[in-house]
Motif scaffolding. Structure first.
Motif, PDB file in Angstrom:
ATOM      1  N   SER A 134       1.787  -9.214   0.357  1.00 50.68           N
ATOM      2  CA  SER A 134       2.821  -8.281  -0.104  1.00 50.68           C
ATOM      3  C   SER A 134       3.853  -8.031   0.992  1.00 50.68           C
TER       4      SER A 134
ATOM      5  N   ASN B 117       0.739  -0.764  -6.100  1.00 55.25           N
ATOM      6  CA  ASN B 117      -0.251  -1.651  -6.710  1.00 55.25           C
ATOM      7  C   ASN B 117      -1.553  -0.871  -6.872  1.00 55.25           C
TER       8      ASN B 117
ATOM      9  N   ASP C 271      -1.980  -0.229  -2.410  1.00 56.53           N
ATOM     10  CA  ASP C 271      -0.867  -0.540  -1.514  1.00 56.53           C
ATOM     11  C   ASP C 271       0.466  -0.051  -2.098  1.00 56.53           C
TER      12      ASP C 271
ATOM     13  N   CYS D 114      -5.195  -1.949  -5.456  1.00 56.51           N
ATOM     14  CA  CYS D 114      -5.609  -1.831  -4.058  1.00 56.51           C
ATOM     15  C   CYS D 114      -5.073  -0.580  -3.388  1.00 56.51           C
TER      16      CYS D 114
ATOM     17  N   CYS E 164       0.236  -8.951  -5.710  1.00 54.58           N
ATOM     18  CA  CYS E 164       0.621  -8.644  -4.321  1.00 54.58           C
ATOM     19  C   CYS E 164       2.028  -9.162  -4.037  1.00 54.58           C
TER      20      CYS E 164
ATOM     21  N   CYS F 297      -1.003  -5.707   1.934  1.00 58.70           N
ATOM     22  CA  CYS F 297      -1.707  -6.879   2.443  1.00 58.70           C
ATOM     23  C   CYS F 297      -0.694  -7.898   2.980  1.00 58.70           C
TER      24      CYS F 297
HETATM   25 FE1  FES Z   1      -2.690  -4.665  -2.093  1.00 59.81          FE
HETATM   26 FE2  FES Z   1      -2.125  -7.156  -1.985  1.00 59.81          FE
HETATM   27  S1  FES Z   1      -4.090  -6.296  -1.749  1.00 59.81           S
HETATM   28  S2  FES Z   1      -0.786  -5.591  -2.518  1.00 59.81           S
END
Ligand code: FES
Length: 148
Positions: free
Chosen positions: A67, A36, A41, A39, A126, A64
């Motif tokens: 997710s 993602n 992630d 962010c 997410c 997060c």
């Molecule tokens: Fe990164 Fe949700 S803030 S996947």
């Protein structure tokens, strides 16, 4: 205003705190990364099939609460499914979080707990990260998945 409490239902909190199927699957025959960029992630999905049926599935990475909970719920739901059933579940989940269509909640089971993300587009990404990664695996696409 965005109220995180609306999203963090009991199921989501539980699956974030104690993610199911978390870790590397050493004998996976399919592995794919999802990312993602909003962010940073990342998650990696590991799947072991016997050709058509998903015998085992796991994920790792960092993300997060939404997710992680979504990947935990998804991997639980995918275990034992055929690839066709997995694709059908992907379509149901995608409709749940991106449309106002009537979705068969019974088929979704615990995944319905993620319905609340629909109101928050950033959170849809997410919740969808692992699902788009799964979708690519089913399609036989080995390109790492971005939610953008
Ligand atoms: Fe990164 Fe949700 S803030 S996947």
């Amino acid at each position: 205003m965005f109220d995180i409490k609306d999203l963090y239902q009991e199921v989501i909190v539980d699956h974030n705190r104690s993610p199911r199927n978390f870790g590397k699957l050493e004998d996976a025959d399919r592995t794919l990364e999802g990312y993602n960029p909003l962010c940073g992630d990342k998650l990696t999905l590991y799947i072991k099939t016997d050709g058509d049926k998903i015998n085992d599935i796991a994920f790792d990475g960092s993300g997060c609460a939404i997710s992680v909970a979504s990947a935990s719920l998804m991997t639980d739901a995918m275990k034992g499914k055929t690839l066709q059933e997995a694709e059908s579940l992907f379509n149901h989940f995608h409709s749940l979080v991106t449309t106002d269509d009537d979705v068969d909640m019974e088929q979704l089971g615990k995944l319905a707990a993620l319905a609340g993300v629909k109101a928050y587009p950033a959170r849809v990404k997410c919740a969808s990260l692992c699902w788009h990664t799964m979708h690519s695996v089913i399609q036989g696409d080995n390109t790492p998945v971005h939610t953008e």
